[in-house]
Design a protein around this motif. Structure first.
Motif, PDB file in Angstrom:
ATOM      1  N   UNK A  38      39.375 -29.723 -19.088  1.00 29.71           N
ATOM      2  CA  UNK A  38      40.604 -28.939 -19.099  1.00 29.71           C
ATOM      3  C   UNK A  38      41.791 -29.886 -19.151  1.00 29.71           C
ATOM      4  N   UNK A  39      42.743 -29.577 -20.051  1.00 26.59           N
ATOM      5  CA  UNK A  39      44.037 -30.269 -20.052  1.00 26.59           C
ATOM      6  C   UNK A  39      45.106 -29.219 -19.806  1.00 26.59           C
ATOM      7  N   UNK A  53      52.354 -19.819 -13.924  1.00 26.31           N
ATOM      8  CA  UNK A  53      51.816 -19.614 -15.272  1.00 26.31           C
ATOM      9  C   UNK A  53      51.061 -20.884 -15.669  1.00 26.31           C
ATOM     10  N   UNK A  54      49.771 -20.724 -16.049  1.00 25.45           N
ATOM     11  CA  UNK A  54      48.867 -21.865 -16.232  1.00 25.45           C
ATOM     12  C   UNK A  54      48.356 -21.918 -17.657  1.00 25.45           C
ATOM     13  N   UNK A  55      48.824 -22.934 -18.369  1.00 25.15           N
ATOM     14  CA  UNK A  55      48.446 -23.122 -19.773  1.00 25.15           C
ATOM     15  C   UNK A  55      47.483 -24.296 -19.867  1.00 25.15           C
ATOM     16  N   UNK A  56      46.331 -24.032 -20.465  1.00 24.83           N
ATOM     17  CA  UNK A  56      45.377 -25.128 -20.590  1.00 24.83           C
ATOM     18  C   UNK A  56      44.667 -25.084 -21.930  1.00 24.83           C
ATOM     19  N   UNK A  59      37.914 -27.028 -24.167  1.00 23.59           N
ATOM     20  CA  UNK A  59      37.000 -27.097 -25.315  1.00 23.59           C
ATOM     21  C   UNK A  59      37.660 -26.602 -26.601  1.00 23.59           C
ATOM     22  N   UNK A  60      38.847 -27.136 -26.881  1.00 25.80           N
ATOM     23  CA  UNK A  60      39.571 -26.847 -28.130  1.00 25.80           C
ATOM     24  C   UNK A  60      40.217 -25.462 -28.220  1.00 25.80           C
ATOM     25  N   UNK A  61      40.131 -24.667 -27.140  1.00 23.43           N
ATOM     26  CA  UNK A  61      40.778 -23.353 -27.166  1.00 23.43           C
ATOM     27  C   UNK A  61      41.911 -23.299 -26.147  1.00 23.43           C
ATOM     28  N   UNK A  62      43.016 -22.663 -26.539  1.00 27.39           N
ATOM     29  CA  UNK A  62      44.112 -22.456 -25.602  1.00 27.39           C
ATOM     30  C   UNK A  62      43.822 -21.253 -24.729  1.00 27.39           C
ATOM     31  N   UNK A  63      44.166 -21.372 -23.443  1.00 29.21           N
ATOM     32  CA  UNK A  63      43.998 -20.270 -22.492  1.00 29.21           C
ATOM     33  C   UNK A  63      45.227 -20.220 -21.595  1.00 29.21           C
ATOM     34  N   UNK A  85      44.983 -14.682 -21.107  1.00 28.20           N
ATOM     35  CA  UNK A  85      45.215 -14.572 -22.553  1.00 28.20           C
ATOM     36  C   UNK A  85      44.421 -15.657 -23.260  1.00 28.20           C
ATOM     37  N   UNK A  86      43.803 -15.291 -24.373  1.00 30.75           N
ATOM     38  CA  UNK A  86      43.049 -16.259 -25.173  1.00 30.75           C
ATOM     39  C   UNK A  86      43.545 -16.351 -26.611  1.00 30.75           C
ATOM     40  N   UNK A  87      44.395 -15.400 -26.989  1.00 29.40           N
ATOM     41  CA  UNK A  87      44.919 -15.389 -28.347  1.00 29.40           C
ATOM     42  C   UNK A  87      46.111 -16.336 -28.438  1.00 29.40           C
ATOM     43  N   UNK A  88      46.022 -17.308 -29.359  1.00 24.99           N
ATOM     44  CA  UNK A  88      47.042 -18.369 -29.406  1.00 24.99           C
ATOM     45  C   UNK A  88      48.446 -17.825 -29.684  1.00 24.99           C
TER      46      UNK A  88
END
Ligand code: V4E
Length: 210
Positions: A38-39, A53-56, A59-63, A85-88
């Motif tokens: 996780x980044x 609010x946590x943006x990470x 494995x190549x997907x934004x969450x 949310x999983x939709x970029x």
């Protein structure tokens, strides 16, 4: 916020040596063993995390995880409730809304900075559905590359109306696993920041985010 974004109801616990035995006794099955990095990202003034609010990138997907109500907190007693949310495109808009800037076409133009990065090894258990509640309960046993272990009991629901019964279910499972704690258990992020980013950690404590 998004009407169909799932709500994660979760309770963390300190995983004792007995927890896997208790899981098997309850009929849980090991569903997956995984390892991911996780980044986490925020603006230089920490406006996202100070608003819980946590943006990470996992494995190549934004969450993105954010409280159900703007300005509220996801931590409620000993449990947490966050919209996911999983939709970029939706994530970009929610993040820019929080930063008070127009919604750009990509996250890069928001000039966010990475403030945490760690790798988690996870054993994911699935509990059998019971007759009383229709909640699908997942238990994660996590170990990080900085040597921190934590467990999580979680239920995903689709509406706010289901949150209360999910909370009852999560508490019930924690009791059955013998891991019910009366005070909130620190998670991976809280521990990472306390050890590596003292100033950021202190600000989040002051803002009652952690
Ligand atoms: C919401 C949040 C963070 C983002 C990470 O969420 P979390 O569920 O804690 O961890 P993770 O990586 O296991 O998520 P999953 O794989 O289940 O999607 S970092 C800090 N928070 C806020 C927070 C809080 N204030 N208090 C507690 C007990 N947990 C999280």
């Amino acid at each position: 916020s998004h009407p169909s974004a799932p709500i994660e109801v979760e309770r963390k616990f300190v995983p004792g040596p007995e927890v896997e035995d208790h899981l098997l006794t309850l009929g849980a099955v090991l569903q997956d063993e995984m390892k991911f990095q996780d980044s986490y990202y925020d603006s230089p003034d920490l406006r996202l995390t100070l608003a819980d609010v946590w943006l990470r990138k996992r494995a190549d997907s934004w969450e993105l995880k954010h409280p159900l109500v703007r300005g509220a907190r996801g931590l409620n007693g000993t449990s947490t409730q966050y919209q996911e949310l999983n939709n970029e495109a939706e994530i970009i808009c929610r993040v820019s809304e929080e930063l008070g800037v127009p919604c750009p076409h990509n996250l890069e133009s928001l000039q966010l900075e990475e403030f945490a990065r760690f790798v988690t090894t996870r054993r994911k258990f699935l509990l059998p559905l019971d007759d009383n509640s229709n909640h699908k309960v997942v238990v994660d046993l996590d170990m990080t590359d900085f040597g921190f272990a934590v467990g999580e009991v979680e239920v995903l629901v689709q509406t706010k109306e289901e949150v209360q019964s999910a909370l009852v279910k999560v508490d019930d499972i924690c009791k059955k696993l013998g891991v019910f704690s009366i005070s909130p258990v620190p998670g991976k992020m809280s521990t990472f920041l306390k050890r590596n980013r003292e100033e950021h950690y202190r600000k989040l404590l002051e803002a009652h985010v952690l």
